[in-house]
Design an enzyme around this catalytic site. Sequence first.
Site, PDB file in Angstrom:
ATOM      1  N   LYS A 284      12.156  48.854  -0.780  1.00 40.78           N
ATOM      2  CA  LYS A 284      12.332  50.042  -0.098  1.00 40.78           C
ATOM      3  C   LYS A 284      13.031  50.890  -1.188  1.00 40.78           C
ATOM      4  O   LYS A 284      13.979  50.195  -1.668  1.00 40.78           O
ATOM      5  CB  LYS A 284      13.310  49.790   1.097  1.00 40.78           C
ATOM      6  CG  LYS A 284      13.572  51.264   1.651  1.00 40.78           C
ATOM      7  CD  LYS A 284      14.503  50.761   3.217  1.00 40.78           C
ATOM      8  CE  LYS A 284      14.568  51.955   4.061  1.00 40.78           C
ATOM      9  NZ  LYS A 284      15.347  51.654   5.262  1.00 40.78           N
TER      10      LYS A 284
ATOM     11  N   SER B  35      35.150  54.138  40.989  1.00 47.60           N
ATOM     12  CA  SER B  35      36.053  54.761  41.468  1.00 47.60           C
ATOM     13  C   SER B  35      35.397  55.694  42.545  1.00 47.60           C
ATOM     14  O   SER B  35      36.405  56.312  43.275  1.00 47.60           O
ATOM     15  CB  SER B  35      36.858  55.596  40.414  1.00 47.60           C
ATOM     16  OG  SER B  35      35.860  56.581  39.839  1.00 47.60           O
ATOM     17  N   GLY B  36      34.236  55.984  42.337  1.00 51.34           N
ATOM     18  CA  GLY B  36      33.543  57.032  43.030  1.00 51.34           C
ATOM     19  C   GLY B  36      33.571  58.552  42.415  1.00 51.34           C
ATOM     20  O   GLY B  36      32.921  59.325  43.061  1.00 51.34           O
TER      21      GLY B  36
ATOM     22  N   ALA C  56      32.343  60.499  38.804  1.00 47.16           N
ATOM     23  CA  ALA C  56      30.825  61.027  38.043  1.00 47.16           C
ATOM     24  C   ALA C  56      30.751  59.523  37.076  1.00 47.16           C
ATOM     25  O   ALA C  56      29.569  59.157  37.040  1.00 47.16           O
ATOM     26  CB  ALA C  56      30.941  62.143  37.503  1.00 47.16           C
TER      27      ALA C  56
ATOM     28  N   SER D 247      31.715  56.321  36.292  1.00 51.67           N
ATOM     29  CA  SER D 247      31.669  55.020  36.819  1.00 51.67           C
ATOM     30  C   SER D 247      30.556  55.036  37.752  1.00 51.67           C
ATOM     31  O   SER D 247      29.663  54.168  37.770  1.00 51.67           O
ATOM     32  CB  SER D 247      32.923  54.531  37.704  1.00 51.67           C
ATOM     33  OG  SER D 247      33.106  55.125  38.838  1.00 51.67           O
TER      34      SER D 247
ATOM     35  N   GLU E  77      10.637  46.971  10.731  1.00 53.04           N
ATOM     36  CA  GLU E  77      11.393  46.889   9.255  1.00 53.04           C
ATOM     37  C   GLU E  77      12.331  45.410   9.633  1.00 53.04           C
ATOM     38  O   GLU E  77      13.124  45.474  10.638  1.00 53.04           O
ATOM     39  CB  GLU E  77      12.385  47.858   8.941  1.00 53.04           C
ATOM     40  CG  GLU E  77      13.090  47.870   7.763  1.00 53.04           C
ATOM     41  CD  GLU E  77      13.740  49.234   7.676  1.00 53.04           C
ATOM     42  OE1 GLU E  77      14.507  49.702   6.524  1.00 53.04           O
ATOM     43  OE2 GLU E  77      14.086  50.290   8.519  1.00 53.04           O
TER      44      GLU E  77
ATOM     45  N   CYS F 266      10.635  53.533   6.825  1.00 48.49           N
ATOM     46  CA  CYS F 266      11.552  54.023   7.655  1.00 48.49           C
ATOM     47  C   CYS F 266      12.239  55.501   7.002  1.00 48.49           C
ATOM     48  O   CYS F 266      11.496  56.309   6.997  1.00 48.49           O
ATOM     49  CB  CYS F 266      12.582  53.052   7.805  1.00 48.49           C
ATOM     50  SG  CYS F 266      13.667  53.580   9.343  1.00 48.49           S
TER      51      CYS F 266
END
Length: 728
Positions: free
Chosen positions: A113, A358-359, A361, A363, A44, A176
Amino acid sequence: MRLLKVATCNLNQWAMDFETNMKNIKESITRAKEAGAVVRLGPELEITGYGCEDHFLELDTVSHSWECLKELLLGDWTDGILCSFGMPIIKGSERYNCQVLCLNRKIIMIRPKMWLANDGNYRELRWFTTWKQRDELLEFHLPDEISEDLSQKSVPFGYGFIQFLDTLRAVAAEVCEELFTPIPPHAELALNGVEVFMNASGSHHQLRKLDLRLRAFIGATHTRGGVYMYSNHQGCDGSRLYYDGCSCVVVNGHVVAQGSQFSLKDVEVVVAQVDLDAVASHRGYISSFQEQASCKPKVLSVLVPFKLCQSFHLQMSLSSPIEIRYHSPEEEIAFGPACWLWDYLRRSGASGFLLPLSGGADSSSVAAIVGCMCQLVVKEIANGDEQVKADAIRVGQYKDGQFPSDSQEFAKRIFYTVFMGSENSSETTKLRAKVLADEIGSWHLDVSIDVVVSAFLSLFQTLTGKRPHYKVDGGSNTENLALQNIQARIRMVLAFMLASLLPWVHSKSGFYLVLGSSNVDEGLRGYLTKYDCSSADINPIGSVSKKDLRAFLRWAATHLGYPSLAEIEAAPPTAELEPITSNYSQLDEVDMGMTYEELSVYGRLRKIFLCGPVSMFKNLCFKWGARLTPAEVADKVKYFFKYYSINRHKMTVLTPSYHAESYSPEDNRFDLRQFLYNARWPYQFRKIDELVEKLDGDKVIIEPHENGSAADGVGVVAAGSGNPKCGL
């Protein structure tokens, strides 16, 4: 047998980049012809790109589209092949989203459309008008400059189908959104004898969405018969959306060809050879189809004196049903944002990414996605994709014929990770960040921000004569919050400084894009500091839930080859903005006063099911009534709406994020609500209190849930008195 070979495309278009879009369109036609196809379908609005938005209101956009269409028609691109091109067209004073069907250097028909997408991420009614004249095909006079060059003055314009000499009433467009309407056009088109449906689409990726799309194609042809061609954009065309391709061909309810859902390719062509007699046989077998076809509403057609089908010979083979390929949600989180990041990187002019790592989950999930992107780039180069190779050489600034052949080496060139620790950071998270960076291959830095924090506090003390203290050291909530926000905002400033200057330090040209890493649940709750390191250039996980991210980390630990992610996923989420003592450790869910599971429930009820406070309370009384009293449910609902309202202003400045979740609170395009609330909700909360009083002591009937207990998603977490990421 009436054999027909068709081709449909995944195209990686770029809004308003007509040169790139034309290059991809021409390449797709070339490949379709080489495969022997006589019908070619593109996505489209493929000439302009789907995501032009208010550029569609500019006359230049429409005139450039005609110029591109003229270029296609003056060349040999449409010789012997029916091509459908998507572009905006102005007729009279109205602007329409159209499919232009062309064959042998002529425009056969323009199909506007009829039903426009106008919810969620879509605003088509802002730019286009719906076509309402279903019972007539009008004459559309082509623009003078087009008419003269094509020696064609006018073309049929409206709702109808194309009838060829050898395919009964063969081909029609269904654009669509029209497929998903209560009464889709293909229903009456099939009754009128249309055998081939061409759906040009601009459909974005969302987790767990593909099955809904494919079921629609299968259902459309299972009960009515037919060949359903679906074409889609694939890639980032300039906004938050990733269009996930998966172009396919479905025959009589069976998928016979399917393209990729996630890919770095600019052009992918999916070809199928089908037997239209099989469509006729399928329809002839269904008695109800025959009866309804005998009293069908008539749809107008355009007759084209041309044969599409090939005669039968033994060298031909029909496309057989195939097993549909689905990705797991974890794979979707890996591949979708990774492809989106690659498009953004190669098109933005940047030389790489910088991530405050940061260590934790969130990041770490972003880091893993960048690592996945590097793996995909190296894999595509090994598979011979010259465009990916050229882009990678340019972005990675390779010289003397070198190019990426190892994902870690490539990551070292284009990816910086920075651990910005303070006195409140633990050695554990610092080590996790370092180990993950080594696994991915990023250029990793370890920076202490304590001296900068101290300088800010000394300046404040010079100005006011006072120095704030953390709550554990006797400070007030105000002092405690301010001290945490100072750290968060310093990290944002430092991240952008490093992204600008580190390439210069390493004798590289260009700049790096800063990546954000706040998830959808934190955005909804407002559990982030305004203009902290959640403020970035782009964020690949900004509308992914914490629950899905944790599942992704477990998957990525094995499948992406980053084993440290398993330990990161198992660690309790913490901001590490307050001092850790023997009797206190800062935890995100305690600070928020609710669990991430609960936030997902609130988010879906608020956005998807359109619940206000009272409706949400009623729903949750049934959902959570096995474990909580109505009064406890009321407290949770009030607590959520209080902090949602207080923090709604943060959602106006959320970093542009990859859209992946249907309850995203992103304010700019998707979730259009005010940002100044009466956070007390006096009327609504009073109604909840009245319901609690009425329900108090009543036994709530709990309906069993198919996929878990009625209390799924409930965690008993005390409402924390602090709000360390409030950022007010």
